[in-house]
Design an enzyme around this catalytic site. Structure first.
Site, PDB file in Angstrom:
ATOM      1  N   ASP A  31       0.833  -1.207   0.000  1.00  7.99           N
ATOM      2  CA  ASP A  31       0.000   0.000   0.000  1.00  7.99           C
ATOM      3  C   ASP A  31       0.870   1.261   0.000  1.00  7.99           C
ATOM      4  O   ASP A  31       2.002   1.231   0.481  1.00  7.99           O
ATOM      5  CB  ASP A  31      -0.905  -0.026   1.245  1.00  7.99           C
ATOM      6  N   GLY A  32       0.308   2.326  -0.534  1.00 10.74           N
ATOM      7  CA  GLY A  32       0.973   3.629  -0.458  1.00 10.74           C
ATOM      8  C   GLY A  32       1.661   4.067  -1.736  1.00 10.74           C
ATOM      9  O   GLY A  32       2.390   5.069  -1.729  1.00 10.74           O
ATOM     10  N   ASN A  79     -10.739  -2.734  -6.158  1.00  8.36           N
ATOM     11  CA  ASN A  79      -9.897  -1.808  -6.929  1.00  8.36           C
ATOM     12  C   ASN A  79     -10.482  -1.418  -8.287  1.00  8.36           C
ATOM     13  O   ASN A  79     -10.051  -0.442  -8.893  1.00  8.36           O
ATOM     14  CB  ASN A  79      -8.474  -2.366  -7.118  1.00  8.36           C
TER      15      ASN A  79
HETATM   16  C1  FPP Z   1      -1.584   0.183  -3.364  1.00  9.07           C
HETATM   17  O1  FPP Z   1      -1.192   1.510  -3.456  1.00  9.07           O
HETATM   18  C2  FPP Z   1      -1.172  -0.597  -4.491  1.00  9.07           C
HETATM   19  C3  FPP Z   1      -1.991  -1.240  -5.386  1.00  9.07           C
HETATM   20  C4  FPP Z   1      -3.464  -1.178  -5.318  1.00  9.07           C
HETATM   21  C5  FPP Z   1      -1.468  -2.020  -6.478  1.00  9.07           C
HETATM   22  C6  FPP Z   1      -0.130  -2.648  -6.284  1.00  9.07           C
HETATM   23  C7  FPP Z   1       0.417  -2.890  -7.608  1.00  9.07           C
HETATM   24  C8  FPP Z   1       1.722  -2.870  -7.953  1.00  9.07           C
HETATM   25  C9  FPP Z   1       2.825  -2.692  -7.008  1.00  9.07           C
HETATM   26  C10 FPP Z   1       2.087  -3.000  -9.378  1.00  9.07           C
HETATM   27  C11 FPP Z   1       1.679  -4.257 -10.076  1.00  9.07           C
HETATM   28  C12 FPP Z   1       2.010  -5.481  -9.350  1.00  9.07           C
HETATM   29  C13 FPP Z   1       2.611  -6.551  -9.879  1.00  9.07           C
HETATM   30  C14 FPP Z   1       2.713  -7.776  -9.032  1.00  9.07           C
HETATM   31  C15 FPP Z   1       3.190  -6.612 -11.226  1.00  9.07           C
HETATM   32  P1  FPP Z   1      -2.324   2.601  -3.531  1.00  9.07           P
HETATM   33  O2  FPP Z   1      -2.560   2.928  -4.965  1.00  9.07           O
HETATM   34  O3  FPP Z   1      -3.539   2.132  -2.817  1.00  9.07           O
HETATM   35  O4  FPP Z   1      -1.668   3.797  -2.792  1.00  9.07           O
HETATM   36  P2  FPP Z   1      -2.420   4.916  -1.934  1.00  9.07           P
HETATM   37  O5  FPP Z   1      -3.083   4.204  -0.795  1.00  9.07           O
HETATM   38  O6  FPP Z   1      -1.304   5.784  -1.498  1.00  9.07           O
HETATM   39  O7  FPP Z   1      -3.381   5.604  -2.818  1.00  9.07           O
END
Ligand code: FPP
Length: 252
Positions: A31-32, A79
């Site tokens: 996350d983040g 998501n």
């Molecule tokens: C959370 O950060 C992250 C996600 C919802 C997606 C994670 C995906 C990746 C790291 C890339 C793709 C993965 C692979 C395995 C190829 P957020 O967007 O919720 O951050 P925020 O809470 O700060 O908005």
């Protein structure tokens, strides 16, 4: 723990880890990414791209440590509610990463698997995922499980539906129920990490995390590096896992 950490400031925490107490299964809520990007005045998608670098680093480090299963929450059933451009970017990142990293997975003997309603992913992502799973199926050093279009409630509901469909006769115990979950082949995670300071499970591995040690860190996923993982494992190793018993019973 703090004293020892401070004392060993200049030494990698890796050296302090008990090699015999490395968790078999680590699960991570990455996350983040968005907040990390925003703090740098960059678009959210930039954060996801940097997040992929962390995925690579942590996958390699966990494999080297001897972890057998690493489950990453990459895309939840919730998501889809994000803006379309971000969903599309995440799906493309998934395809590109799998295609690009196939060689590294093979070289490191890592098996790729997925949990979640993957059939409903865009067909390009689905196909590339299946290709990666097929190509790596005989690797056996570590299994990298991507949770995609996954949610814990979805999985529990699915299991219940399958049990009914099977017209299951007799008593259903935990072992039987677990065998219907998408995580049936994996042991429950001993350690569950969430980055970015949020303190909740957000529908991740609800059944499987019953006795997991939960570790929350303020660090955003793109900044979560090798040392951050050692710190999480170090804390895990210094917690007492009682599974409902009392301290004295564990010492016997
Ligand atoms: C959370 O950060 C992250 C996600 C919802 C997606 C994670 C995906 C990746 C790291 C890339 C793709 C993965 C692979 C395995 C190829 P957020 O967007 O919720 O951050 P925020 O809470 O700060 O908005």
């Amino acid at each position: 723990m703090q004293k020892s950490l401070r004392d060993q400031k200049n030494m990698s925490l890796k050296k302090l880890l008990d090699k015999d107490k490395i968790p078999k299964h680590i699960a991570i809520i990455m996350d983040g990414n968005g907040r990390w990007a925003k703090s740098k005045g960059m678009p959210r998608v930039f954060g996801h791209k940097e997040g992929v670098k962390t995925v690579k680093e942590i996958t390699e480090v966990t494999a080297k440590l001897g972890v057998k299963y690493l489950t990453l929450y990459a895309f939840s059933t919730e998501n889809w509610k994000r803006p379309a451009y971000e969903v599309n970017a995440l799906m493309s990142l998934l395809v590109n990463t799998i295609d690009k990293e196939m060689e590294t997975l093979m070289k490191n003997n890592i098996k790729l698997e997925a949990i979640g309603n993957i059939e409903e992913l865009p067909s390009k992502s689905y196909k590339s995922l299946l290709k990666g799973i097929e190509k790596t199926k005989d690797n056996d050093r570590m299994t990298l499980v991507l949770a995609l279009n996954y949610s814990g409630r979805w999985d529990v509901l699915n299991a219940a539906k399958s049990i009914m469909k099977d017209n299951f006769q007799g008593d259903i115990d935990e072992k039987i129920f677990k065998s219907y979950l998408s995580t049936a082949a994996y042991p429950d995670p001993e350690l569950l990490i969430r980055t970015s300071g949020e303190i909740r499970l957000s529908n991740f591995l609800l059944w499987e995390s019953a006795y997991s040690e939960l570790y929350f860190t303020e660090i955003n996923w793109p900044s979560f590096k090798e040392e951050s993982l050692y710190e999480a494992i170090y804390e895990y190793q210094n917690r007492e896992r009682r599974f409902g018993k009392i301290s004295e019973q564990l010492k016997k």
